[in-house]
Motif scaffolding. Structure first.
Motif, PDB file in Angstrom:
ATOM      1  N   GLY A 214       0.799  -1.218   0.000  1.00 51.08           N
ATOM      2  CA  GLY A 214       0.000   0.000   0.000  1.00 51.08           C
ATOM      3  C   GLY A 214       0.836   1.273   0.000  1.00 51.08           C
ATOM      4  O   GLY A 214       2.029   1.253   0.305  1.00 51.08           O
ATOM      5  N   VAL A 215       0.158   2.378  -0.313  1.00 54.27           N
ATOM      6  CA  VAL A 215       0.845   3.661  -0.439  1.00 54.27           C
ATOM      7  C   VAL A 215       1.326   4.178   0.913  1.00 54.27           C
ATOM      8  O   VAL A 215       2.435   4.705   1.031  1.00 54.27           O
ATOM      9  N   GLU A 216       0.500   4.038   1.958  1.00 57.15           N
ATOM     10  CA  GLU A 216       0.873   4.564   3.274  1.00 57.15           C
ATOM     11  C   GLU A 216       2.162   3.904   3.784  1.00 57.15           C
ATOM     12  O   GLU A 216       3.077   4.587   4.256  1.00 57.15           O
ATOM     13  N   HIS A 217       2.229   2.582   3.691  1.00 51.98           N
ATOM     14  CA  HIS A 217       3.437   1.869   4.131  1.00 51.98           C
ATOM     15  C   HIS A 217       4.645   2.317   3.305  1.00 51.98           C
ATOM     16  O   HIS A 217       5.742   2.510   3.846  1.00 51.98           O
ATOM     17  N   THR A 218       4.434   2.486   2.021  1.00 53.29           N
ATOM     18  CA  THR A 218       5.537   2.879   1.137  1.00 53.29           C
ATOM     19  C   THR A 218       6.044   4.272   1.482  1.00 53.29           C
ATOM     20  O   THR A 218       7.265   4.512   1.482  1.00 53.29           O
ATOM     21  N   THR A 219       5.142   5.198   1.789  1.00 51.70           N
ATOM     22  CA  THR A 219       5.583   6.557   2.131  1.00 51.70           C
ATOM     23  C   THR A 219       6.385   6.559   3.432  1.00 51.70           C
ATOM     24  O   THR A 219       7.332   7.345   3.576  1.00 51.70           O
ATOM     25  N   VAL A 220       6.036   5.692   4.366  1.00 58.11           N
ATOM     26  CA  VAL A 220       6.825   5.566   5.606  1.00 58.11           C
ATOM     27  C   VAL A 220       8.231   5.068   5.279  1.00 58.11           C
ATOM     28  O   VAL A 220       9.229   5.584   5.802  1.00 58.11           O
ATOM     29  N   GLN A 221       8.316   4.078   4.394  1.00 56.93           N
ATOM     30  CA  GLN A 221       9.621   3.558   3.992  1.00 56.93           C
ATOM     31  C   GLN A 221      10.446   4.624   3.247  1.00 56.93           C
ATOM     32  O   GLN A 221      11.662   4.728   3.430  1.00 56.93           O
ATOM     33  N   ILE A 222       9.768   5.424   2.426  1.00 58.97           N
ATOM     34  CA  ILE A 222      10.455   6.518   1.730  1.00 58.97           C
ATOM     35  C   ILE A 222      11.057   7.485   2.748  1.00 58.97           C
ATOM     36  O   ILE A 222      12.211   7.915   2.615  1.00 58.97           O
ATOM     37  N   MET A 223      10.282   7.811   3.796  1.00 62.26           N
ATOM     38  CA  MET A 223      10.781   8.719   4.830  1.00 62.26           C
ATOM     39  C   MET A 223      11.991   8.111   5.557  1.00 62.26           C
ATOM     40  O   MET A 223      13.008   8.775   5.760  1.00 62.26           O
ATOM     41  N   LEU A 224      11.896   6.845   5.907  1.00 64.30           N
ATOM     42  CA  LEU A 224      12.981   6.191   6.646  1.00 64.30           C
ATOM     43  C   LEU A 224      14.270   6.166   5.829  1.00 64.30           C
ATOM     44  O   LEU A 224      15.352   6.495   6.344  1.00 64.30           O
ATOM     45  N   TYR A 225      14.170   5.766   4.561  1.00 68.24           N
ATOM     46  CA  TYR A 225      15.359   5.712   3.723  1.00 68.24           C
ATOM     47  C   TYR A 225      15.919   7.107   3.464  1.00 68.24           C
ATOM     48  O   TYR A 225      17.145   7.290   3.353  1.00 68.24           O
ATOM     49  N   SER A 226      15.044   8.102   3.349  1.00 66.64           N
ATOM     50  CA  SER A 226      15.508   9.471   3.124  1.00 66.64           C
ATOM     51  C   SER A 226      16.266   9.990   4.344  1.00 66.64           C
ATOM     52  O   SER A 226      17.293  10.666   4.213  1.00 66.64           O
ATOM     53  N   VAL A 227      15.775   9.670   5.548  1.00 67.42           N
ATOM     54  CA  VAL A 227      16.462  10.066   6.783  1.00 67.42           C
ATOM     55  C   VAL A 227      17.837   9.418   6.856  1.00 67.42           C
ATOM     56  O   VAL A 227      18.843  10.059   7.179  1.00 67.42           O
ATOM     57  N   ILE A 228      17.887   8.126   6.523  1.00 70.30           N
ATOM     58  CA  ILE A 228      19.182   7.418   6.520  1.00 70.30           C
ATOM     59  C   ILE A 228      20.152   8.069   5.561  1.00 70.30           C
ATOM     60  O   ILE A 228      21.325   8.273   5.867  1.00 70.30           O
TER      61      ILE A 228
END
Length: 228
Positions: A214-228
């Motif tokens: 889903g999109v919501e889970h993917t956006t969370v992953q995008i945020m996490l990888y961007s922070v890293i």
């Protein structure tokens, strides 16, 4: 007669355009920027003209060759997706066999350019990028796991190593820093695109993260990888 010559010229230009399209020029441009960055970092200043030419030409050939192999293998998938259905192999303008031969020849050319103008390590790393993109991502991971772009994204992080090795003949920690930066940048970059065209991926049966989780889970992953 003039009309026939015009048609022949138009056909030749169209064929040339198709072979250029096989190399995915827009993707190639991103890879070449990071490869040149690696060369500058390795040189500690401006690399020699020979190194720059080798990195640009050798990198373009390897990237283009990998893209051609990808299109040859994925022609059926490309036909199912609006974004890719007009690609040369998907539409039958170039055969899959021709695309494979073209891809192999481009990679051979890449190896020769880098090995002769810089060093064998840079040449081997360029070929490793093709193996990771085509062998690992395209053939093995893309159709089997939502983590396809995470692991397969390592292919896009290889160009800085190529540039660094071309300038220095070695790969040390500084080069690996660039590799890691690009590696962690790739998933959020690609998942943003995958969200936009998730219906296309769903129709093609490709388990991209927004399709499966889903999109919501993917956006969370995008945020996490961007922070890293």
């Amino acid at each position: 007669m003039a009309s026939n010559e015009t048609l022949e010229r138009s056909s030749a230009m169209g064929m040339m355009g198709d072979f250029i399209a096989l190399t995915k020029p827009r993707v190639m441009s991103l890879l070449l920027v990071s490869a040149v960055a690696g060369a500058f970092l390795g040189a500690g200043s401006t690399p020699t003209l020979e190194v720059l030419i080798a990195v640009l030409v050798g990198g373009a050939l390897a990237s283009g060759g990998a893209a051609s192999l990808n299109m040859a293998y994925e022609s059926e998938l490309d036909q199912r997706m609006g974004r890719t259905k007009n690609r040369p192999v998907a539409e039958g303008r170039i055969s899959a066999r021709t695309a494979v031969i073209y891809g192999v020849l481009l990679n051979v050319g890449s190896f020769l350019v880098l090995a002769l103008m810089t060093n064998v390590l840079a040449a081997l790393l360029a070929i490793a990028g093709t193996v990771l993109y085509f062998g690992l991502y395209t053939v093995i991971l893309k159709r089997t796991t939502t983590q396809n772009i995470v692991v397969g994204g390592a292919a896009g992080a290889v160009p800085p190593l190529v540039g660094y090795a071309a300038a220095t003949g070695a790969v040390d920690l500084s080069a690996w820093y660039l590799f890691v930066i690009v590696f962690f940048w790739t998933p959020p970059h690609f998942w943003a695109l995958a969200i936009m065209i998730k219906d296309d991926y769903a129709r093609a049966g490709i388990p991209m993260l927004p399709v499966v989780r889903g999109v919501e889970h993917t956006t969370v992953q995008i945020m996490l990888y961007s922070v890293i």
